[in-house]
Design a protein around this motif. Structure first.
Motif, PDB file in Angstrom:
ATOM      1  N   PRO A 139       0.840  -1.205   0.000  1.00  0.00           N
ATOM      2  CA  PRO A 139       0.000   0.000   0.000  1.00  0.00           C
ATOM      3  C   PRO A 139       0.876   1.257   0.000  1.00  0.00           C
ATOM      4  N   GLY A 140       0.527   2.219  -0.858  1.00  0.00           N
ATOM      5  CA  GLY A 140       1.318   3.446  -0.927  1.00  0.00           C
ATOM      6  C   GLY A 140       2.739   3.191  -1.372  1.00  0.00           C
ATOM      7  N   ALA A 141       2.911   2.329  -2.380  1.00  0.00           N
ATOM      8  CA  ALA A 141       4.262   1.962  -2.844  1.00  0.00           C
ATOM      9  C   ALA A 141       5.047   3.186  -3.286  1.00  0.00           C
ATOM     10  N   TRP A 142       4.373   4.130  -3.948  1.00  0.00           N
ATOM     11  CA  TRP A 142       5.076   5.328  -4.434  1.00  0.00           C
ATOM     12  C   TRP A 142       5.643   6.135  -3.274  1.00  0.00           C
ATOM     13  N   LEU A 143       4.899   6.152  -2.151  1.00  0.00           N
ATOM     14  CA  LEU A 143       5.375   6.881  -0.980  1.00  0.00           C
ATOM     15  C   LEU A 143       6.596   6.191  -0.384  1.00  0.00           C
ATOM     16  N   ARG A 144       6.572   4.868  -0.377  1.00  0.00           N
ATOM     17  CA  ARG A 144       7.700   4.099   0.131  1.00  0.00           C
ATOM     18  C   ARG A 144       8.936   4.311  -0.745  1.00  0.00           C
ATOM     19  N   MET A 145       8.740   4.323  -2.073  1.00  0.00           N
ATOM     20  CA  MET A 145       9.844   4.553  -2.992  1.00  0.00           C
ATOM     21  C   MET A 145      10.421   5.952  -2.807  1.00  0.00           C
ATOM     22  N   THR A 146       9.545   6.924  -2.573  1.00  0.00           N
ATOM     23  CA  THR A 146       9.999   8.300  -2.344  1.00  0.00           C
ATOM     24  C   THR A 146      10.817   8.396  -1.066  1.00  0.00           C
ATOM     25  N   GLU A 147      10.374   7.687  -0.030  1.00  0.00           N
ATOM     26  CA  GLU A 147      11.098   7.676   1.244  1.00  0.00           C
ATOM     27  C   GLU A 147      12.495   7.080   1.073  1.00  0.00           C
ATOM     28  N   LEU A 148      12.571   5.942   0.406  1.00  0.00           N
ATOM     29  CA  LEU A 148      13.871   5.304   0.181  1.00  0.00           C
ATOM     30  C   LEU A 148      14.778   6.175  -0.683  1.00  0.00           C
TER      31      LEU A 148
END
Length: 203
Positions: A139-148
């Motif tokens: 869920p919210g993969a784009w947010l996780r990618m942005t965080e990394l």
């Protein structure tokens, strides 16, 4: 956030490339402040690659040979320009030069940004590397990618700034030896040219 991600990112960032070379060059030529500004510019240059990966544009770039080759050869051309500009530079390397006529920060940042924007390997890196740490269906993969990606950028800035400040610590010794200054410029110019050749020959 996994320790594997941090270690892999650190290894990639610490490995010297065009950005690190530019930051070290700025530190030797203009001091610690300029090297920090250069590191900031190189870090900003990662943002377009981050956006491309998160929005899926990296997939399009990876699928289009023409788009990839265009970006690659633009990077080659810019590296060759940096090699030429470095080799033709005959200005004196002195502390007085830094105090009286520093290079505009915006110009230093712009050069750093361009160095990394015109690096297709970064786009491929984000496209191939980030998904390994974001499981499908998250869920919210784009947010996780942005965080990394933000962590990767922070590591980039810290490591590049450290490279630049280390180089700046030897600036006075280098400035006192014109022959060393000339030799370093030749080394940096040749390094930019070699990196351009390596990029041009890569598939």
């Amino acid at each position: 956030m996994s320790i594997e991600f941090l270690l892999t990112s650190l290894v990639i960032v610490v490995t010297p490339g065009t950005g690190a070379l530019y930051t070290v060059s700025a530190g030797l030529a203009r001091g610690a402040r300029a090297s920090t500004v250069a590191a900031f510019g190189c870090t900003l240059g990662i943002v377009p690659h981050l956006v491309a990966a998160v929005t899926g544009l990296a997939a399009l770039l990876n699928a289009s040979a023409v788009a990839f080759q265009t970006l690659k050869y633009a990077g080659v051309g810019y590296l060759l320009y940096l090699a030429w500009a470095t080799l033709r530079d005959r200005s004196a390397l002195t502390v007085a030069e830094q105090d009286s006529a520093p290079r505009p920060a915006l110009k230093v940042i712009t050069t750093g940004v361009l160095i990394n924007i015109l690096n297709p390997k970064l786009t491929i890196f984000f496209f191939a590397f980030l998904p390994q740490f974001v499981p499908a269906g998250t869920p919210g993969a784009w947010l996780r990618m942005t965080e990394l990606s933000g962590v990767f950028m922070l590591l980039t800035f810290v490591v590049f700034a450290a490279y630049g400040r280390f180089a700046a610590a030897f600036r006075d010794r280098v400035a006192a030896r014109p022959a060393v200054t000339t030799g370093l410029r030749r080394i940096f110019g040749a390094a930019y040219a070699v990196l351009a050749g390596v990029l041009a020959l890569e598939a």
